[in-house]
Motif scaffolding. Structure first.
Motif, PDB file in Angstrom:
ATOM      1  N   TYR A   1      47.450  53.242  41.667  1.00  0.00           N
ATOM      2  CA  TYR A   1      46.953  54.161  40.646  1.00  0.00           C
ATOM      3  C   TYR A   1      45.448  54.368  40.842  1.00  0.00           C
ATOM      4  CZ  TYR A   1      46.307  56.412  36.138  1.00  0.00           C
ATOM      5  OH  TYR A   1      45.978  57.320  35.153  1.00  0.00           O
ATOM      6  N   TRP A   2      45.014  55.602  40.872  1.00  0.00           N
ATOM      7  CA  TRP A   2      43.654  55.985  41.254  1.00  0.00           C
ATOM      8  C   TRP A   2      42.558  55.321  40.420  1.00  0.00           C
ATOM      9  CZ3 TRP A   2      40.676  58.248  37.541  1.00  0.00           C
ATOM     10  CH2 TRP A   2      41.342  58.807  36.451  1.00  0.00           C
ATOM     11  N   LEU A   3      42.816  55.019  39.160  1.00  0.00           N
ATOM     12  CA  LEU A   3      41.793  54.421  38.303  1.00  0.00           C
ATOM     13  C   LEU A   3      41.397  53.020  38.787  1.00  0.00           C
ATOM     14  CD1 LEU A   3      40.091  54.926  35.757  1.00  0.00           C
ATOM     15  CD2 LEU A   3      41.957  53.881  34.434  1.00  0.00           C
ATOM     16  N   ALA A   4      42.322  52.329  39.444  1.00  0.00           N
ATOM     17  CA  ALA A   4      42.038  50.974  39.945  1.00  0.00           C
ATOM     18  C   ALA A   4      40.889  50.993  40.946  1.00  0.00           C
ATOM     19  CB  ALA A   4      43.291  50.370  40.565  1.00  0.00           C
ATOM     20  N   ASP A   5      40.842  52.008  41.798  1.00  0.00           N
ATOM     21  CA  ASP A   5      39.746  52.096  42.775  1.00  0.00           C
ATOM     22  C   ASP A   5      38.397  52.271  42.083  1.00  0.00           C
ATOM     23  OD1 ASP A   5      41.433  51.812  44.969  1.00  0.00           O
ATOM     24  OD2 ASP A   5      41.724  53.972  45.179  1.00  0.00           O
ATOM     25  N   ARG A   6      38.357  53.101  41.044  1.00  0.00           N
ATOM     26  CA  ARG A   6      37.104  53.277  40.295  1.00  0.00           C
ATOM     27  C   ARG A   6      36.695  51.985  39.609  1.00  0.00           C
ATOM     28  NH1 ARG A   6      36.705  59.040  37.252  1.00  0.00           N
ATOM     29  NH2 ARG A   6      34.536  58.479  36.925  1.00  0.00           N
ATOM     30  N   PHE A   7      37.653  51.327  38.997  1.00  0.00           N
ATOM     31  CA  PHE A   7      37.351  50.073  38.309  1.00  0.00           C
ATOM     32  C   PHE A   7      36.892  49.003  39.292  1.00  0.00           C
ATOM     33  CE2 PHE A   7      39.864  50.305  34.046  1.00  0.00           C
ATOM     34  CZ  PHE A   7      39.121  51.408  33.677  1.00  0.00           C
ATOM     35  N   GLU A   8      37.421  49.023  40.499  1.00  0.00           N
ATOM     36  CA  GLU A   8      37.009  48.028  41.497  1.00  0.00           C
ATOM     37  C   GLU A   8      35.527  48.186  41.830  1.00  0.00           C
ATOM     38  OE1 GLU A   8      38.286  46.182  45.818  1.00  0.00           O
ATOM     39  OE2 GLU A   8      39.590  47.623  44.836  1.00  0.00           O
ATOM     40  N   GLN A   9      35.061  49.410  41.943  1.00  0.00           N
ATOM     41  CA  GLN A   9      33.629  49.636  42.197  1.00  0.00           C
ATOM     42  C   GLN A   9      32.792  49.034  41.078  1.00  0.00           C
ATOM     43  OE1 GLN A   9      33.357  53.898  42.538  1.00  0.00           O
ATOM     44  NE2 GLN A   9      34.420  53.950  44.493  1.00  0.00           N
ATOM     45  N   PHE A  10      33.232  49.226  39.829  1.00  0.00           N
ATOM     46  CA  PHE A  10      32.516  48.685  38.678  1.00  0.00           C
ATOM     47  C   PHE A  10      32.540  47.158  38.682  1.00  0.00           C
ATOM     48  CE2 PHE A  10      33.699  52.855  36.567  1.00  0.00           C
ATOM     49  CZ  PHE A  10      32.425  53.377  36.658  1.00  0.00           C
ATOM     50  N   ALA A  11      33.683  46.564  38.993  1.00  0.00           N
ATOM     51  CA  ALA A  11      33.792  45.102  39.005  1.00  0.00           C
ATOM     52  C   ALA A  11      32.860  44.489  40.041  1.00  0.00           C
ATOM     53  CB  ALA A  11      35.235  44.685  39.286  1.00  0.00           C
ATOM     54  N   LEU A  12      32.832  45.079  41.215  1.00  0.00           N
ATOM     55  CA  LEU A  12      31.964  44.551  42.275  1.00  0.00           C
ATOM     56  C   LEU A  12      30.494  44.712  41.915  1.00  0.00           C
ATOM     57  CD1 LEU A  12      33.968  45.768  45.406  1.00  0.00           C
ATOM     58  CD2 LEU A  12      33.943  43.475  44.363  1.00  0.00           C
ATOM     59  N   GLU A  13      30.137  45.847  41.289  1.00  0.00           N
ATOM     60  CA  GLU A  13      28.758  46.061  40.837  1.00  0.00           C
ATOM     61  C   GLU A  13      28.366  45.023  39.790  1.00  0.00           C
ATOM     62  OE1 GLU A  13      26.244  49.196  38.084  1.00  0.00           O
ATOM     63  OE2 GLU A  13      28.024  49.935  39.111  1.00  0.00           O
ATOM     64  N   ALA A  14      29.230  44.797  38.801  1.00  0.00           N
ATOM     65  CA  ALA A  14      28.929  43.824  37.753  1.00  0.00           C
ATOM     66  C   ALA A  14      28.824  42.416  38.332  1.00  0.00           C
ATOM     67  CB  ALA A  14      30.006  43.868  36.670  1.00  0.00           C
ATOM     68  N   ASN A  15      29.728  42.053  39.224  1.00  0.00           N
ATOM     69  CA  ASN A  15      29.724  40.725  39.837  1.00  0.00           C
ATOM     70  C   ASN A  15      28.404  40.456  40.555  1.00  0.00           C
ATOM     71  OD1 ASN A  15      31.050  38.250  40.505  1.00  0.00           O
ATOM     72  ND2 ASN A  15      31.483  39.063  42.537  1.00  0.00           N
ATOM     73  N   LYS A  16      27.880  41.478  41.212  1.00  0.00           N
ATOM     74  CA  LYS A  16      26.612  41.334  41.940  1.00  0.00           C
ATOM     75  C   LYS A  16      25.409  41.384  40.993  1.00  0.00           C
ATOM     76  CE  LYS A  16      23.868  43.475  45.581  1.00  0.00           C
ATOM     77  NZ  LYS A  16      23.751  44.593  46.517  1.00  0.00           N
ATOM     78  N   THR A  17      25.351  42.414  40.153  1.00  0.00           N
ATOM     79  CA  THR A  17      24.197  42.615  39.275  1.00  0.00           C
ATOM     80  C   THR A  17      24.025  41.476  38.277  1.00  0.00           C
ATOM     81  OG1 THR A  17      24.444  45.008  39.484  1.00  0.00           O
ATOM     82  CG2 THR A  17      23.138  44.224  37.625  1.00  0.00           C
ATOM     83  N   CYS A  18      25.134  40.993  37.729  1.00  0.00           N
ATOM     84  CA  CYS A  18      25.069  39.925  36.732  1.00  0.00           C
ATOM     85  C   CYS A  18      24.978  38.538  37.361  1.00  0.00           C
ATOM     86  CB  CYS A  18      26.288  39.989  35.822  1.00  0.00           C
ATOM     87  SG  CYS A  18      26.357  41.499  34.846  1.00  0.00           S
ATOM     88  N   LYS A  19      25.049  38.480  38.697  1.00  0.00           N
ATOM     89  CA  LYS A  19      24.945  37.230  39.441  1.00  0.00           C
ATOM     90  C   LYS A  19      26.056  36.238  39.092  1.00  0.00           C
ATOM     91  CE  LYS A  19      19.997  37.683  40.213  1.00  0.00           C
ATOM     92  NZ  LYS A  19      20.135  38.353  41.476  1.00  0.00           N
TER      93      LYS A  19
END
Length: 179
Positions: free
Chosen positions: A57-75
């Motif tokens: 489902y296409w929304l999963a790819d968008r959410f994955e970008q957000f998860a990886l960004e949060a994981n990095k930015t929030c340390k």
């Protein structure tokens, strides 16, 4: 920078939210369950209807970008190796989900949830606030399209909806068991 417990990632526009609701509403409803293997059902703790998008489902790819960004930015620096299917949740009047975490760190499973990403898909309901517990109870001020991420180990809940229907999309990103 200090570790952040909750990360506001962005916004889906109203048309995209409506599209997700329309697409996922057509999937067969499942009873919401809980527990390591998803076999527990207790409407006093979790009373909602859920549907799951397919693995692509296409929304999963968008959410994955957000998860990886949060994981990095929030340390948080979680080792993320996979994801689950998008869960579409529908909460009607008096439906809720009591305090819980999205992972089971003591289960002994080799893979566990690391990051939860949630998007509120509408805001034309009353009640149904999303809260996170970290020292105190925190109301996450979500409006239609708001996307947030947080470590799956944090306690959170959806208080009962009092009128209307609340729609949300959630996905969990996982990785090797914490040591």
């Amino acid at each position: 920078m200090a570790h952040l417990p909750l990360w506001y990632l962005g916004q889906l526009d109203s048309d995209t939210c409506n599209q997700v609701i329309a697409e996922l509403s057509g999937i067969e409803v499942r009873d919401a369950t809980m527990g390591v293997d998803g076999s527990e059902k207790d409407t006093r703790t979790r009373n909602t209807n859920v549907r799951f998008g397919d693995a692509n489902y296409w929304l999963a790819d968008r959410f994955e970008q957000f998860a990886l960004e949060a994981n990095k930015t929030c340390k948080w620096d979680y080792h993320i190796t996979g994801r689950e299917n998008v869960q579409f949740a529908e909460y009607g009047p008096e439906q809720h989900y009591a305090w819980h975490t999205d992972t089971f760190t003591l289960s002994g499973n080799p893979i566990e949830r690391k990051v939860s990403v949630i998007c509120l898909l509408n805001d034309d309901f009353e009640g149904g606030q999303f809260q996170v517990r970290l020292y105190n109870d925190y109301d996450a001020s979500l409006k239609k399209g708001t996307i947030i991420a947080f470590p799956s180990i944090l306690e959170h809940r959806v208080i009962p909806v009092t009128s209307g229907i609340r729609y949300s999309a959630t996905i969990w990103f996982n990785g090797p068991r914490s040591r």
